[in-house]
Write an enzyme that holds these catalytic residues in place. Sequence first.
Site, PDB file in Angstrom:
ATOM      1  N   ARG A  77     -26.895  -1.919 -38.530  1.00 32.08           N
ATOM      2  CA  ARG A  77     -27.795  -2.396 -37.481  1.00 32.08           C
ATOM      3  C   ARG A  77     -29.163  -2.629 -38.117  1.00 32.08           C
ATOM      4  O   ARG A  77     -29.596  -1.863 -38.997  1.00 32.08           O
ATOM      5  CB  ARG A  77     -27.920  -1.355 -36.375  1.00 32.08           C
ATOM      6  CG  ARG A  77     -28.830  -1.797 -35.240  1.00 32.08           C
ATOM      7  CD  ARG A  77     -29.058  -0.686 -34.235  1.00 32.08           C
ATOM      8  NE  ARG A  77     -29.982  -1.121 -33.176  1.00 32.08           N
ATOM      9  CZ  ARG A  77     -30.562  -0.301 -32.320  1.00 32.08           C
ATOM     10  NH1 ARG A  77     -30.330   0.994 -32.362  1.00 32.08           N
ATOM     11  NH2 ARG A  77     -31.390  -0.771 -31.398  1.00 32.08           N
ATOM     12  N   HIS A  78     -29.864  -3.672 -37.698  1.00 29.06           N
ATOM     13  CA  HIS A  78     -31.206  -3.946 -38.220  1.00 29.06           C
ATOM     14  C   HIS A  78     -32.111  -2.731 -38.069  1.00 29.06           C
ATOM     15  O   HIS A  78     -31.902  -1.863 -37.217  1.00 29.06           O
ATOM     16  CB  HIS A  78     -31.825  -5.140 -37.483  1.00 29.06           C
ATOM     17  CG  HIS A  78     -32.014  -4.882 -36.022  1.00 29.06           C
ATOM     18  ND1 HIS A  78     -33.090  -4.169 -35.520  1.00 29.06           N
ATOM     19  CD2 HIS A  78     -31.251  -5.215 -34.955  1.00 29.06           C
ATOM     20  CE1 HIS A  78     -32.979  -4.086 -34.211  1.00 29.06           C
ATOM     21  NE2 HIS A  78     -31.873  -4.713 -33.834  1.00 29.06           N
ATOM     22  N   GLY A 123     -32.569  -8.034 -26.944  1.00 32.59           N
ATOM     23  CA  GLY A 123     -31.620  -9.124 -26.839  1.00 32.59           C
ATOM     24  C   GLY A 123     -31.818 -10.151 -27.932  1.00 32.59           C
ATOM     25  O   GLY A 123     -31.840  -9.825 -29.112  1.00 32.59           O
ATOM     26  N   ARG A 127     -31.948 -10.581 -40.455  1.00 30.86           N
ATOM     27  CA  ARG A 127     -32.090 -11.252 -41.746  1.00 30.86           C
ATOM     28  C   ARG A 127     -33.022 -10.468 -42.672  1.00 30.86           C
ATOM     29  O   ARG A 127     -32.737 -10.311 -43.863  1.00 30.86           O
ATOM     30  CB  ARG A 127     -32.603 -12.671 -41.553  1.00 30.86           C
ATOM     31  CG  ARG A 127     -31.613 -13.563 -40.808  1.00 30.86           C
ATOM     32  CD  ARG A 127     -32.040 -15.000 -40.798  1.00 30.86           C
ATOM     33  NE  ARG A 127     -31.975 -15.505 -42.183  1.00 30.86           N
ATOM     34  CZ  ARG A 127     -32.069 -16.786 -42.503  1.00 30.86           C
ATOM     35  NH1 ARG A 127     -32.262 -17.691 -41.567  1.00 30.86           N
ATOM     36  NH2 ARG A 127     -32.006 -17.155 -43.756  1.00 30.86           N
ATOM     37  N   GLU A 149     -27.345 -10.654 -31.141  1.00 33.27           N
ATOM     38  CA  GLU A 149     -27.303  -9.616 -30.116  1.00 33.27           C
ATOM     39  C   GLU A 149     -26.920 -10.219 -28.770  1.00 33.27           C
ATOM     40  O   GLU A 149     -27.121 -11.413 -28.519  1.00 33.27           O
ATOM     41  CB  GLU A 149     -28.671  -8.928 -30.023  1.00 33.27           C
ATOM     42  CG  GLU A 149     -28.768  -7.812 -28.992  1.00 33.27           C
ATOM     43  CD  GLU A 149     -27.826  -6.651 -29.244  1.00 33.27           C
ATOM     44  OE1 GLU A 149     -26.594  -6.829 -29.051  1.00 33.27           O
ATOM     45  OE2 GLU A 149     -28.313  -5.550 -29.589  1.00 33.27           O
TER      46      GLU A 149
END
Length: 199
Positions: A10-11, A24, A70, A95
């Site tokens: 997950r970022h 979102g 990214r 997301e």
Amino acid sequence: MPRPILYFVRHGETDWNRDRRLQGQHDIPLNALGRTQAEHCGVLLRDLLARNGRAIADYNYVSSPLGRARETMELMRGGMGLEPGAYRTDARLMEMSFGRWEGFTYAELQSREAAALAEQQRDKWGFVLPSGESYAQLEKRVQVWYEGLERETVAAAHGGVCRVLMAYIGVAEPAAASMGNIGQGVVYVFDGKSMIRHE
């Protein structure tokens, strides 16, 4: 036939994560802690991938196109000694859209969207957010992506994507998956029938 192993991150944290705002598909950048978490995941991945006896450059690398994912991928790759920008993006890893709820906290929504919020709490998996998506809809697009994997893959994406992967491979029931905390600074390893969390 065994599924290719998926290394899922997950970022890292954003200011909206910190403030508990529904992010979102809004493109919110990583904050300082989020960048540190991404760098930590690069260290974790370097060690995990090295155990397989293959060059880390030989894995498939893919990210959600949203900037926070990214940036996470690029920080991880840089820390692994790889060219930061040499990876693909895939829109199916974006997301879940929270529609008109994006940018709000749940506390703020209680006064603005009380009826819809109550309905969502009764069926968090199937509820389609106003002008947005449901977890069930997100699962359909992520499933197509996951079933198309042909080799071991490192992915940087989002909490919702991880939740639907957990439900799809059966490590959590949908209702539980929709409520669970998905950590940042953590690598989740999916092998098609189980999931292991590395911190």
